[in-house]
Design a protein around this motif. Structure first.
Motif, PDB file in Angstrom:
ATOM      1  N   UNK A 172       0.811  -1.210   0.000  1.00 21.42           N
ATOM      2  CA  UNK A 172       0.000   0.000   0.000  1.00 21.42           C
ATOM      3  C   UNK A 172       0.842   1.256   0.000  1.00 21.42           C
ATOM      4  N   UNK A 173       1.882   1.272   0.825  1.00 24.33           N
ATOM      5  CA  UNK A 173       2.747   2.444   0.899  1.00 24.33           C
ATOM      6  C   UNK A 173       3.563   2.627  -0.378  1.00 24.33           C
ATOM      7  N   UNK A 174       3.970   1.534  -0.994  1.00 23.23           N
ATOM      8  CA  UNK A 174       4.742   1.625  -2.234  1.00 23.23           C
ATOM      9  C   UNK A 174       3.907   2.227  -3.361  1.00 23.23           C
ATOM     10  N   UNK A 175       2.681   1.748  -3.524  1.00 23.54           N
ATOM     11  CA  UNK A 175       1.797   2.279  -4.560  1.00 23.54           C
ATOM     12  C   UNK A 175       1.444   3.740  -4.260  1.00 23.54           C
ATOM     13  N   UNK A 176       1.239   4.057  -3.002  1.00 27.21           N
ATOM     14  CA  UNK A 176       0.951   5.439  -2.604  1.00 27.21           C
ATOM     15  C   UNK A 176       2.080   6.371  -3.017  1.00 27.21           C
ATOM     16  N   UNK A 177       3.302   5.942  -2.806  1.00 28.26           N
ATOM     17  CA  UNK A 177       4.467   6.763  -3.152  1.00 28.26           C
ATOM     18  C   UNK A 177       4.585   6.951  -4.661  1.00 28.26           C
ATOM     19  N   UNK A 178       4.268   5.913  -5.403  1.00 28.90           N
ATOM     20  CA  UNK A 178       4.290   6.014  -6.870  1.00 28.90           C
ATOM     21  C   UNK A 178       3.235   7.018  -7.346  1.00 28.90           C
ATOM     22  N   UNK A 179       2.042   6.957  -6.760  1.00 28.07           N
ATOM     23  CA  UNK A 179       0.999   7.918  -7.114  1.00 28.07           C
ATOM     24  C   UNK A 179       1.456   9.349  -6.830  1.00 28.07           C
ATOM     25  N   UNK A 180       2.101   9.546  -5.698  1.00 27.62           N
ATOM     26  CA  UNK A 180       2.573  10.878  -5.322  1.00 27.62           C
ATOM     27  C   UNK A 180       3.579  11.402  -6.342  1.00 27.62           C
ATOM     28  N   UNK A 181       4.549  10.573  -6.699  1.00 28.84           N
ATOM     29  CA  UNK A 181       5.602  11.005  -7.614  1.00 28.84           C
ATOM     30  C   UNK A 181       5.060  11.286  -9.016  1.00 28.84           C
ATOM     31  N   UNK A 182       4.343  10.329  -9.596  1.00 27.24           N
ATOM     32  CA  UNK A 182       3.881  10.463 -10.975  1.00 27.24           C
ATOM     33  C   UNK A 182       2.719  11.451 -11.094  1.00 27.24           C
ATOM     34  N   UNK A 183       1.787  11.400 -10.144  1.00 25.97           N
ATOM     35  CA  UNK A 183       0.640  12.299 -10.194  1.00 25.97           C
ATOM     36  C   UNK A 183       1.037  13.760 -10.051  1.00 25.97           C
ATOM     37  N   UNK A 184       1.938  14.044  -9.109  1.00 26.86           N
ATOM     38  CA  UNK A 184       2.376  15.424  -8.918  1.00 26.86           C
ATOM     39  C   UNK A 184       3.163  15.921 -10.128  1.00 26.86           C
ATOM     40  N   UNK A 185       4.000  15.055 -10.689  1.00 28.75           N
ATOM     41  CA  UNK A 185       4.757  15.441 -11.882  1.00 28.75           C
ATOM     42  C   UNK A 185       3.810  15.812 -13.022  1.00 28.75           C
ATOM     43  N   UNK A 186       2.792  14.984 -13.250  1.00 27.03           N
ATOM     44  CA  UNK A 186       1.826  15.267 -14.314  1.00 27.03           C
ATOM     45  C   UNK A 186       1.063  16.559 -14.040  1.00 27.03           C
ATOM     46  N   UNK A 187       0.766  16.818 -12.782  1.00 21.26           N
ATOM     47  CA  UNK A 187       0.038  18.030 -12.402  1.00 21.26           C
ATOM     48  C   UNK A 187       0.875  19.281 -12.664  1.00 21.26           C
ATOM     49  N   UNK A 188       2.110  19.266 -12.232  1.00 14.34           N
ATOM     50  CA  UNK A 188       2.972  20.439 -12.351  1.00 14.34           C
ATOM     51  C   UNK A 188       3.353  20.723 -13.796  1.00 14.34           C
TER      52      UNK A 188
END
Length: 407
Positions: A172-188
């Motif tokens: 769960x924590x690993x997938x959460x971290x991936x979402x944070x990295x990729x999602x924020x990059x796409x947002x910015x």
């Protein structure tokens, strides 16, 4: 009849930043309960899991408004990129520390640094406000984001627990971290919709948005609402485990979102004319009343039903709370004002996880829901006593500001 949600997504770039923001904010819900699920399995102690989760959530609650205050002054990209990098690296260290059985202090230290995670919901709302400022479509956009937030909190938590139980503790924590990295990059990377930095309005001081009375009231109320979230999650994990069906925890937590998500979308489409401060009081009253049946749920089906019913007013609470912030906070403080409210939810989730974990360890899984009942009562009392302030004028409670007409 036109679809109000279709209208807001016709704006250039709206679909892109909203979708990226959805994935980028999943860690807000996945990380706190993910830490609990991970450490309760790797270390076997709920109190330690709750304490590390609380360290992350409470630190983020203190840091996120300061990050958002910087965003209001220098822009999203300049602040979000470095803080997200710090948070992602710290989460990876936390996962390794749990997996390799490193000393307990490494768990707390990495959770502390991971709290540099920026408030994505506040950044998303700032972009909607830039597009629809002073237009009726903004209410619909806020309703959509509030429903998305509620879905994130419940579905994200369900996903985090489910991955940890079905796959391995750190999943769960690993997938959460991936979402944070990729999602924020796409947002910015979507620079065309990034809000411009707005100067302070005439007569408005540089004081923090938390000095405004409506922000204080709503933040305190959502601390209690956040504790209800965490209590439902921790208690659901503990009860299903006690009943010999730990895999059912993910399903039970997941149904929390269904009714509330639909009610929230309907509320955004209808745009009721009742004053928002009164809508908020009704919504939190429903939350308090529907928390009582949780005490009687002693089987998985009953637990799922009780959790479903208790969640129906969550999205309406979010919608009206953020709508009030948009109406009461000066434009140059909007990101910080929204972040303080999100901070309240984070603090509540941290405290709720810790207190309900302690109650579960000492008094049994079923009694954890007494925390929900107490928190629901406190929420109603807070909003009821704050009705006069919530019905006031934009910026009126900021030191040195000039009151503006209520909207």
């Amino acid at each position: 009849m036109s679809n109000p949600y279709g209208e807001i997504f016709r704006a250039p770039g709206a679909k892109g930043f909203s979708a990226a923001g959805f994935f980028a904010r999943l860690p807000i819900a996945m990380a706190p309960i993910g830490i609990v699920a991970m450490l309760s399995q790797t270390h076997g102690e709920y109190w330690l899991a709750g304490a590390v989760s609380a360290t992350f959530a409470l630190t983020n609650a203190l840091v996120a408004p300061q990050i958002s205050r910087l965003v209001d002054r220098v822009g999203q990209t300049a602040v979000v990129v470095p803080t997200t990098i710090i948070s992602v690296l710290a989460f990876l260290v936390l996962i390794l520390a749990a997996n390799r059985d490193w000393p307990a202090w490494t768990l707390f230290a990495s959770a502390f640094l991971a709290a540099a995670m920026p408030s994505i919901p506040a950044l998303v709302r700032a972009r909607w406000t830039e597009i629809f400022r002073n237009r009726p479509e903004l209410n619909t956009a806020f309703a959509f984001e509030s429903s998305a937030d509620e879905l994130v909190y419940i579905a994200g938590a369900s996903l985090s627990v489910g991955l940890a139980v079905v796959m391995f503790p750190e999943a769960g924590m690993l997938i959460s971290t991936i979402f944070l990295a990729l999602g924020t990059a796409a947002f910015i990377l979507q620079r065309s919709t990034e809000p411009k930095v707005r100067p302070l309005e005439a007569g408005v001081s540089r004081a923090s948005a938390i000095r405004q009375r409506p922000v204080q009231i709503i933040t305190l109320a959502l601390i209690f609402v956040g504790s209800i979230f965490a209590t439902a999650e921790v208690s659901a994990v503990a009860i299903t485990k006690e009943l010999g069906q730990p895999q059912a925890a993910s399903l039970v937590i997941g149904v929390y979102a269904v009714g509330s998500f639909l009610v929230g979308l309907a509320l955004g489409a209808l745009n009721p004319t009742m004053p928002l401060h009164r809508q908020l009081l009704i919504a939190v009253s429903v939350i308090a009343i529907t928390s009582v049946p949780l005490l009687l749920a002693d089987t998985v089906p009953l637990l799922a039903l009780a959790v479903f019913v208790s969640g129906i007013a969550i999205s309406p609470t979010f919608i009206t709370a953020f709508g009030l912030i948009e109406r009461r906070v000066p434009e140059s403080m909007l990101t910080e004002g929204v972040t303080w409210v999100m901070t309240g939810i984070g603090i509540g989730m941290a405290l709720g996880a810790f207190v309900s974990g302690w109650v579960v360890d000492n008094f049994g899984a079923q009694n954890g829901f007494w925390v929900s009942v107490a928190a629901g009562t406190a929420t109603v009392a807070t909003i009821a006593m704050g009705q006069r302030s919530l019905a006031g004028h934009k910026g009126a409670s900021v030191a040195g500001s000039i009151p503006q007409p209520a909207e």
